[in-house]
Each structure stands twice: as structure tokens, then as C-alpha cells.
Write a protein that holds these residues in place. Structure first.
Motif, PDB file in Angstrom:
ATOM      1  N   TRP A  33       0.827  -1.212   0.000  1.00 25.77           N
ATOM      2  CA  TRP A  33       0.000   0.000   0.000  1.00 25.77           C
ATOM      3  C   TRP A  33       0.858   1.258   0.000  1.00 25.77           C
ATOM      4  CZ3 TRP A  33      -1.065   4.172   3.287  1.00 25.77           C
ATOM      5  CH2 TRP A  33      -2.274   4.845   3.057  1.00 25.77           C
ATOM      6  N   THR A  34       1.969   1.233   0.753  1.00 27.64           N
ATOM      7  CA  THR A  34       2.771   2.437   0.943  1.00 27.64           C
ATOM      8  C   THR A  34       3.795   2.651  -0.152  1.00 27.64           C
ATOM      9  OG1 THR A  34       2.548   2.178   3.338  1.00 27.64           O
ATOM     10  CG2 THR A  34       4.278   3.666   2.564  1.00 27.64           C
ATOM     11  N   VAL A  35       4.506   1.591  -0.570  1.00 25.49           N
ATOM     12  CA  VAL A  35       5.602   1.738  -1.537  1.00 25.49           C
ATOM     13  C   VAL A  35       5.459   0.791  -2.727  1.00 25.49           C
ATOM     14  CG1 VAL A  35       7.226   2.600   0.177  1.00 25.49           C
ATOM     15  CG2 VAL A  35       7.083   0.144  -0.223  1.00 25.49           C
ATOM     16  N   GLY A  36       4.230   0.298  -2.974  1.00 24.94           N
ATOM     17  CA  GLY A  36       3.997  -0.539  -4.149  1.00 24.94           C
ATOM     18  C   GLY A  36       4.787  -1.825  -4.158  1.00 24.94           C
ATOM     19  N   GLY A 175      -3.727   2.640  -2.527  1.00 26.04           N
ATOM     20  CA  GLY A 175      -2.451   3.114  -2.022  1.00 26.04           C
ATOM     21  C   GLY A 175      -1.608   3.789  -3.090  1.00 26.04           C
ATOM     22  N   LEU A 176      -0.297   3.568  -3.033  1.00 25.72           N
ATOM     23  CA  LEU A 176       0.621   4.264  -3.942  1.00 25.72           C
ATOM     24  C   LEU A 176       0.394   3.871  -5.395  1.00 25.72           C
ATOM     25  CD1 LEU A 176       2.991   6.307  -3.771  1.00 25.72           C
ATOM     26  CD2 LEU A 176       4.538   4.355  -3.952  1.00 25.72           C
ATOM     27  N   ASN A 256       8.322  12.534  -0.262  1.00 24.56           N
ATOM     28  CA  ASN A 256       9.268  12.201  -1.336  1.00 24.56           C
ATOM     29  C   ASN A 256       9.863  10.806  -1.166  1.00 24.56           C
ATOM     30  OD1 ASN A 256      10.580  15.593  -1.364  1.00 24.56           O
ATOM     31  ND2 ASN A 256       8.904  14.718  -2.534  1.00 24.56           N
ATOM     32  N   TRP A 257       9.720  10.210   0.011  1.00 27.08           N
ATOM     33  CA  TRP A 257      10.355   8.919   0.279  1.00 27.08           C
ATOM     34  C   TRP A 257       9.643   7.719  -0.344  1.00 27.08           C
ATOM     35  CZ3 TRP A 257      14.701   7.871   3.730  1.00 27.08           C
ATOM     36  CH2 TRP A 257      15.410   9.025   4.047  1.00 27.08           C
ATOM     37  N   PRO A 258       8.304   7.615  -0.304  1.00 26.10           N
ATOM     38  CA  PRO A 258       7.667   6.460  -0.957  1.00 26.10           C
ATOM     39  C   PRO A 258       8.021   6.300  -2.438  1.00 26.10           C
ATOM     40  CG  PRO A 258       6.118   7.477   0.534  1.00 26.10           C
ATOM     41  CD  PRO A 258       7.325   8.384   0.499  1.00 26.10           C
ATOM     42  N   ILE A 340      -0.667   9.485   2.031  1.00 29.74           N
ATOM     43  CA  ILE A 340       0.070   8.248   2.296  1.00 29.74           C
ATOM     44  C   ILE A 340       1.216   8.511   3.256  1.00 29.74           C
ATOM     45  CG2 ILE A 340       1.612   6.527   1.245  1.00 29.74           C
ATOM     46  CD1 ILE A 340      -0.234   6.575  -1.206  1.00 29.74           C
ATOM     47  N   ALA A 341       1.952   9.606   3.041  1.00 29.28           N
ATOM     48  CA  ALA A 341       3.090   9.937   3.915  1.00 29.28           C
ATOM     49  C   ALA A 341       2.622  10.253   5.332  1.00 29.28           C
ATOM     50  CB  ALA A 341       3.861  11.108   3.334  1.00 29.28           C
TER      51      ALA A 341
END
Length: 486
Positions: A33-36, A175-176, A256-258, A340-341
Motif C-alpha cells: 500500500w505504501t511503496v507498491g 495506495g501508492l 518524497n520517500w515512498p 500516504i506519507a
């Protein structure tokens, strides 16, 4: 309703539906969900990272900044390429460290780097507090776009509600990956409409691309140069360019992190950073429109609506509706990334739910609560967080020393030094934003960052003199946080 209103609402629904189509698996875990699931290739990560650059502020505010500050607005062109130059080397290191240790958030990364829960809490709290006004900016910008193009205030308010109900729905569902799906639509449409507006507006109003600049040179020559130390002078230009470049280079913004962590490997990131600077050259188009606005509307025009006011005098209603959809997309897609972040920072680093299922539940509840709060403030009290918005970039840039030390010095800096520097830097930024007077209109972020670094150095010297040794290096090749329930 008018043709423009129908097209705008239709565009909002299309963006929402595209977000729903992003989901790939029937059951999602937090990493998916967060970073694919760390599986995105070059094209998708490109669009996710490029999407962070072109937001509502870029679409409306860049032209408006020309109306307010003239050539000082060109600070927005070089800082992103400069930041990407640094990220070419730093982002792959972030990816490798985060993947090896199971990180999903910026706060995960820094808490692990300094072996300090206090660092993790401070970073997460700063991320949530400083990103919420940025989320409100996107929502307010969307409403402004619809209000300007339709001439209907209530239509602007209803469009904010409809758009962000759909954003919450597709973020919770996909999510992402939902953000990535909508990013394709957003970037293509935005680029097409920027070209249409940048070509048609100068030709229609001034007879060509150079005519506006000739008029400005004769009647408002100060708008073609950056000079002096007053508002929008040389100190403002250099300090804002510097603090913005530092923010990009060290990925100080949590959302910017995900996109970085979502890449399937570090090579994907390096390829992107070779070409992403060229993408940023598109920002010259709203800058050109801003100079046309100076000639046609004058320096007293409303900066935020200048681009749309000019476009409405040129484009037919249906095409003006498409332009509105492009602007709406620059609000909805970045907002999804912000949600999301924010929500992941709350679940993993503030609420600290122990099981992954509980983390996922807290994350999704936070999405709804954060959106509801930002939406309420956007409609009921749109100016309440105006000053706090100034803190977003300058405040989060106080995390740059912590990120730089973790990446470049393998964390041979103590957590106490990092905490002291960040707290002093953030306090100075807050003080200058609300109470103190800035010298020479310089960025409060630069002043805070300078004090931040000085405090880190002093506290680190004292700490080492008392302990007799530097902090232990951060082991990045061994071990993993994956599955640890964090």
C-alpha cells in the motif's frame, strides 16, 4: 451548470476512477500500500517523482509569483535540477539502506540510523505538522481553480468535497499504485494544457512571445532583474533557491520517500535522475504567462488567478474546462501522496501499532481524519494556516543535517546532537515566521539551518569529549526490520 463546470466535474470523476484501477492485489499489506511492494520501474517512478514537482502551486503560483516578484520567480527553475544532481548519488543509497532494513517512512530510516526513538518521534511529528498545511494548500487551490473558471463560489466548495472524497476512496483502496495510475493522466494532461496556454495566451494578448518582454523592458524594467535587498531581492532569490535545493537534494519532505522506496532497484533511480532535470524546464511556460499577465492585468492583479484569468479570455468553454481538469489533477494526485506519507508516519512512528494489521488500520483511519481536517479548514477557515504554510519547506529542511549525516558519515554523529540541532533550527524558523523580522528578506529556513548545523557541531564536540568516541557506524548490509512489526 455551465459547460466548464460539467467538464471539470467529469475530470474529477475520471481521476478518481483511474485511482481505483491502480490496485493489483485483492489483499494489500502495508508495504504494498505504501511503496507498491518495491516493484515500480522507470516510467512509474519517473511520474511519481515528477509529480512532486508540478503541484497546484506550480500550475497557479509560478505565474502569480512573476506578477508579484518579477524575475525573482526564476529561482524555481534551477533548484530542482541541482537537487536531482545530488539525488543521483544519494537516492540509491537511501533505497539500499531502506530496503535492507525494512523501512517504509523517512522517520523509520532516521530512527534506525540513530538508534533513537526520540529521533523517530520528532521526525514523524515534524512531518505530520508541516505536511498538513501543504495538504490544505492543494485542497484550497483546487477550489480556487473551479471557482475562477466557473465564476461560482459554491461550485468551488462542492468540487473540493467531491474531489477529496474520491481521493480518500482511491487512496484507501489502492495506495501508492492508485497515485501512480492517476499520475500518468495528470502529467500528460498538464503538459498538453501548459503548451496550449503558453502558446495561445502570448499570441492572443501581445502578438507573440517577445512582445510582452519588450513592453516590460520599457515600462517595468525592474521586473526583468533581481537586485537590491528588499522583498524579492538578491538575498530572497539566493536563499530561497538554496533552501529549496537542499530540501530536494536530501529528500527532507516525507512524501518524497515512498516514490524512492517504490523503485524495483537503485538503477531505476539513477536513470530517472539523469532525465528528470529536463522535465523541470517545463516550468518556464507558466513563467512566460506570468509576464504576459503583468502586461495585460498589471502588477496589481490577483497573482493566484492570473494564469486562469488570461486563459479564460482565449480558450473556448470546453477547452477551459480541460485546463481546469489539468489544474485539478495537480491538486488531487500530490494530495494522495501527502496522505500516504502522513498516515504512515502516524501509524508506524507515532501511534506505533504493534501488528501490521493494526498499523494498516491506523493508517487508513488517519487518511480519513487528515483529509477531513484539511477539508474543513479549507472551506471554513481558508486563511488559518497561511503562516504555517511558510513553515512547510523551511521547517522540514531542518532534517537535512540528520539525513546527510546518516548517508554521508554512516551515522558517526550522536542522536543528541541531531535532536538539539533540529529543535533549534525549527524553533528559529517558527520564530521568524510568526514573531521576528527577517533580515534582508532572507529565507527563514537558511537562518534556521545555519544555526542547526552550528548546534550539531557544538553538541557533538561536547558529547565526544565526554564519551571519548564517536557514535558507532550504522550497519546497513546486515539485518532487517522487515516483519519486525514496526
Amino acid at each position: 451548470m455551465s459547460v466548464i463546470a460539467w467538464v471539470a466535474l467529469g475530470g474529477i470523476v475520471v481521476i478518481g476512477l483511474l485511482g481505483f484501477l491502480g490496485r493489483r492485489k485483492p489483499d494489500l499489506d502495508l508495504a504494498e500500500w505504501t511503496v507498491g511492494g518495491h516493484k515500480f520501474g522507470v516510467a512509474t517512478t519517473w511520474l511519481l517523482q515528477a509529480g512532486e514537482v508540478f503541484t497546484t502551486f506550480t500550475f497557479l503560483g509560478t505565474a502569480g509569483l512573476v506578477v508579484s516578484g518579477g524575475a525573482a520567480s526564476f529561482y524555481s527553475m534551477p533548484y530542482v535540477p541541482l537537487g536531482y544532481l545530488a539525488l543521483y548519488f544519494l537516492a540509491p543509497r537511501i533505497w539500499r539502506m531502506a530496503r535492507a532494513r525494512g523501512h517504509l517512512t523517512q522517520a523509520d530510516f532516521l530512527e534506525d540510523a540513530y538508534s533513537s526513538r526520540a529521533v523517530g518521534i520528532l521526525v514523524a511529528l515534524a512531518g505530520v505538522v508541516f505536511l498538513l498545511p501543504y495538504l490544505q494548500l492543494q485542497i484550497t487551490g483546487l477550489g480556487l481553480i473551479v471557482q475562477v473558471v466557473t465564476g461560482n463560489h459554491s461550485m468551488g466548495a462542492w468540487s473540493m468535497v467531491i474531489a477529496f472524497v474520491l481521493v480518500v476512496a482511491f487512496v484507501l483502496w489502492a495506495g501508492l499504485r492508485g497515485v501512480a495510475t492517476t499520475a500518468y493522466f495528470k502529467d500528460v494532461l498538464m503538459i498538453v494544457m501548459l503548451f496550449v496556454i503558453c502558446i495561445s495566451v502570448p499570441i492572443h494578448y501581445t502578438g507573440g512571445f517577445t512582445s510582452a518582454f519588450e513592453v516590460i523592458r520599457e515600462k517595468m524594467p525592474d521586473m526583468l532583474s533581481v537586485r537590491g535587498t528588499s522583498e524579492y531581492g538578491i538575498p530572497w532569490y539566493l536563499s530561497n533557491m538554496a533552501i529549496s535545493a537542499i530540501g530536494v537534494a536530501f529528500a527532507t519532505m516525507p512524501h518524497n520517500w515512498p516514490p524512492i522506496m517504490s523503485a524495483r532497484n537503485s538503477t531505476v533511480l539513477r536513470r530517472n535522475y539523469l532525465w528528470l532535470p529536463f522535465y523541470n524546464t517545463l516550468i518556464v511556460m507558466p513563467l512566460v504567462v506570468g509576464y504576459v499577465a503583468l502586461v495585460v492585468l498589471g502588477s496589481g492583479a490577483d497573482p493566484d488567478s492570473a494564469l486562469l484569468d488570461l486563459a479564460s479570455g482565449v480558450l473556448p468553454d470546453w477547452l477551459m474546462g480541460v485546463a481546469a481538469v489539468a489544474g485539478i489533477a495537480t491538486a488531487m494526485v500530490p494530495s494522495a501522496s501527502l496522505l500516504i506519507a502522513i498516515s504512515t508516519l502516524v501509524s508506524r512512528n507515532l501511534a506505533r501499532a504493534r501488528s501490521e494489521k493494526a498499523q494498516f488500520t491506523v493508517t487508513q483511519v488517519t487518511v480519513v481524519v487528515a483529509t477531513g481536517l484539511a477539508l474543513f479548514l479549507s472551506i471554513a477557515m481558508p486563511d488559518l494556516l497561511a503562516n504555517l504554510l511558510l513553515l512547510t519547506f523551511s521547517g522540514l529542511d531542518q532534517l537535512a543535517p540528520a539525513i546527510a549525516a546518516a548517508l554521508l558519515f554512516r551515522r558517526q554523529v550522536g542522536a543528541s546532537s541531531i535532536l538539539a540541532g533540529a529543535l533549534v533550527g525549527m524553533a528559529i524558523v517558527i520564530g521568524y515566521t510568526f514573531w521576528w523580522t527577517l533580515p534582508w528578506a532572507i529565507s527563514e529556513g537558511i537562518i534556521g539551518l545555519a544555526a542547526n548545523v552550528v548546534v550539531v557541531v557544538i553538541v557533538e564536540i561536547v558529547r565526544r569529549s565526554m564519551s571519548g568516541r564517536p557514535a558507532a557506524e550504522w550497519p546497513v548490509a546486515e539485518g532487517s526490520m522487515a516483519g519486525s512489526g514496526r
